[in-house]
Design a protein around this motif. Structure first.
Motif, PDB file in Angstrom:
ATOM      1  N   PRO A   1       0.584  -1.347  -0.043  1.00 49.10           N
ATOM      2  CA  PRO A   1       0.228  -0.079  -0.399  1.00 49.10           C
ATOM      3  C   PRO A   1       0.518   1.377  -0.313  1.00 49.10           C
ATOM      4  O   PRO A   1       0.567   2.388  -0.415  1.00 49.10           O
ATOM      5  CB  PRO A   1      -1.179  -0.107   1.098  1.00 49.10           C
ATOM      6  CG  PRO A   1      -1.005  -1.608   2.084  1.00 49.10           C
ATOM      7  CD  PRO A   1       0.769  -2.265   0.729  1.00 49.10           C
ATOM      8  N   ALA A   2       2.298   1.124   0.957  1.00 50.22           N
ATOM      9  CA  ALA A   2       2.826   2.376   0.287  1.00 50.22           C
ATOM     10  C   ALA A   2       3.482   2.928  -0.254  1.00 50.22           C
ATOM     11  O   ALA A   2       3.324   3.931  -0.833  1.00 50.22           O
ATOM     12  CB  ALA A   2       4.340   1.772   1.613  1.00 50.22           C
ATOM     13  N   SER A   3       4.456   1.772  -1.205  1.00 44.34           N
ATOM     14  CA  SER A   3       4.658   2.505  -2.350  1.00 44.34           C
ATOM     15  C   SER A   3       3.388   2.390  -3.870  1.00 44.34           C
ATOM     16  O   SER A   3       3.374   3.767  -4.034  1.00 44.34           O
ATOM     17  CB  SER A   3       5.080   0.917  -2.913  1.00 44.34           C
ATOM     18  OG  SER A   3       6.159  -0.052  -2.657  1.00 44.34           O
ATOM     19  N   ILE A   4       2.312   1.516  -3.524  1.00 40.44           N
ATOM     20  CA  ILE A   4       0.831   1.940  -4.401  1.00 40.44           C
ATOM     21  C   ILE A   4       0.523   3.628  -4.053  1.00 40.44           C
ATOM     22  O   ILE A   4       0.716   4.396  -4.861  1.00 40.44           O
ATOM     23  CB  ILE A   4       0.394   1.532  -4.425  1.00 40.44           C
ATOM     24  CG1 ILE A   4       0.277  -0.424  -5.270  1.00 40.44           C
ATOM     25  CG2 ILE A   4      -0.737   2.125  -5.059  1.00 40.44           C
ATOM     26  CD1 ILE A   4      -0.973  -1.464  -4.535  1.00 40.44           C
ATOM     27  N   ALA A   5       1.346   4.188  -2.510  1.00 40.89           N
ATOM     28  CA  ALA A   5       0.527   6.066  -2.560  1.00 40.89           C
ATOM     29  C   ALA A   5       1.961   6.988  -3.391  1.00 40.89           C
ATOM     30  O   ALA A   5       1.363   7.824  -3.470  1.00 40.89           O
ATOM     31  CB  ALA A   5       0.277   5.720  -1.069  1.00 40.89           C
ATOM     32  N   VAL A   6       2.819   5.548  -2.779  1.00 42.43           N
ATOM     33  CA  VAL A   6       3.780   6.941  -3.569  1.00 42.43           C
ATOM     34  C   VAL A   6       3.574   7.273  -5.419  1.00 42.43           C
ATOM     35  O   VAL A   6       3.763   7.709  -5.736  1.00 42.43           O
ATOM     36  CB  VAL A   6       4.796   6.322  -3.332  1.00 42.43           C
ATOM     37  CG1 VAL A   6       6.094   7.118  -4.221  1.00 42.43           C
ATOM     38  CG2 VAL A   6       5.420   6.513  -1.995  1.00 42.43           C
ATOM     39  N   TYR A   7       3.230   5.809  -6.193  1.00 39.55           N
ATOM     40  CA  TYR A   7       2.887   6.340  -7.141  1.00 39.55           C
ATOM     41  C   TYR A   7       1.718   6.691  -7.477  1.00 39.55           C
ATOM     42  O   TYR A   7       2.069   8.007  -8.810  1.00 39.55           O
ATOM     43  CB  TYR A   7       2.825   3.795  -7.838  1.00 39.55           C
ATOM     44  CG  TYR A   7       3.795   3.132  -7.832  1.00 39.55           C
ATOM     45  CD1 TYR A   7       4.777   3.807  -8.526  1.00 39.55           C
ATOM     46  CD2 TYR A   7       3.276   2.104  -8.777  1.00 39.55           C
ATOM     47  CE1 TYR A   7       5.782   2.884  -9.081  1.00 39.55           C
ATOM     48  CE2 TYR A   7       4.289   1.487  -8.466  1.00 39.55           C
ATOM     49  CZ  TYR A   7       5.462   1.396  -9.070  1.00 39.55           C
ATOM     50  OH  TYR A   7       6.639  -0.012  -9.111  1.00 39.55           O
ATOM     51  N   ARG A   8       0.919   6.903  -6.847  1.00 37.87           N
ATOM     52  CA  ARG A   8      -0.372   7.995  -7.343  1.00 37.87           C
ATOM     53  C   ARG A   8      -0.058   9.442  -6.749  1.00 37.87           C
ATOM     54  O   ARG A   8       0.382   9.909  -7.199  1.00 37.87           O
ATOM     55  CB  ARG A   8      -1.110   6.988  -5.866  1.00 37.87           C
ATOM     56  CG  ARG A   8      -1.798   6.003  -6.247  1.00 37.87           C
ATOM     57  CD  ARG A   8      -3.063   5.720  -5.358  1.00 37.87           C
ATOM     58  NE  ARG A   8      -3.804   4.615  -5.822  1.00 37.87           N
ATOM     59  CZ  ARG A   8      -4.807   4.144  -6.481  1.00 37.87           C
ATOM     60  NH1 ARG A   8      -4.740   5.258  -7.472  1.00 37.87           N
ATOM     61  NH2 ARG A   8      -5.566   3.115  -6.614  1.00 37.87           N
ATOM     62  N   ARG A   9       0.725   9.521  -5.629  1.00 36.65           N
ATOM     63  CA  ARG A   9       1.739  10.891  -5.392  1.00 36.65           C
ATOM     64  C   ARG A   9       2.137  11.531  -6.512  1.00 36.65           C
ATOM     65  O   ARG A   9       2.033  12.351  -7.028  1.00 36.65           O
ATOM     66  CB  ARG A   9       2.353  11.529  -4.640  1.00 36.65           C
ATOM     67  CG  ARG A   9       1.226  11.505  -3.435  1.00 36.65           C
ATOM     68  CD  ARG A   9       2.378  11.556  -1.765  1.00 36.65           C
ATOM     69  NE  ARG A   9       3.672  10.679  -1.713  1.00 36.65           N
ATOM     70  CZ  ARG A   9       3.156   9.849  -1.107  1.00 36.65           C
ATOM     71  NH1 ARG A   9       2.122   9.500  -0.321  1.00 36.65           N
ATOM     72  NH2 ARG A   9       3.842   9.671  -0.765  1.00 36.65           N
TER      73      ARG A   9
END
Length: 128
Positions: free
Chosen positions: A80-88
């Motif tokens: 989830p944290a990696s996906i959040a960075v991708y989204r940002r």
């Protein structure tokens, strides 16, 4: 492998590896004689960091991917944290693209206006 070999295989410097170690991105394992030791998982981790930096991620933005790799995910981007960075990062890129499109439109208008004006003479004034 030792630090010099890892640096060579990763296409970086030992100084960079020590820096990553100081930032907690690269594990600091030591052999009995005090030398730093690394394995293939560390090389994979470094390649992940390098790829993300090539994409424009800053070093701190790579941390969730490193942690995801350490947690056993093969690509480091399923957490989830990696996906959040991708989204940002995508939001950031979309904003930059929007800004560039606006600048491009303004330059296009200026070019169209400049092409419609009479040419300047050599001394910088309007042609006669």
């Amino acid at each position: 492998m030792r630090i010099g070999e890892l640096a060579a295989r990763a296409g970086t410097t030992t100084r960079t590896l020590r820096y990553y170690e100081s930032r907690g991105l690269l594990p600091a394992r030591r052999s009995g004689n005090g030398y730093r030791t690394y394995d293939e998982s560390d090389l994979k981790l470094l390649r992940q960091i390098r790829t993300l930096q090539d994409f424009g991620f800053d070093l701190e933005e790579t941390r969730p991917f490193v942690e995801c790799l350490r947690a056993g995910h093969p690509e480091g981007d399923a957490c989830p944290a990696s996906i959040a960075v991708y989204r940002r990062k995508l939001d950031e890129l979309d904003a930059l693209i929007g800004e560039l499109q606006a600048v491009r439109a303004k330059i296009g208008v200026r070019l169209a206006g400049a092409e419609g004006e009479p040419p300047l003479c050599e001394l910088g004034g309007q042609g006669l």
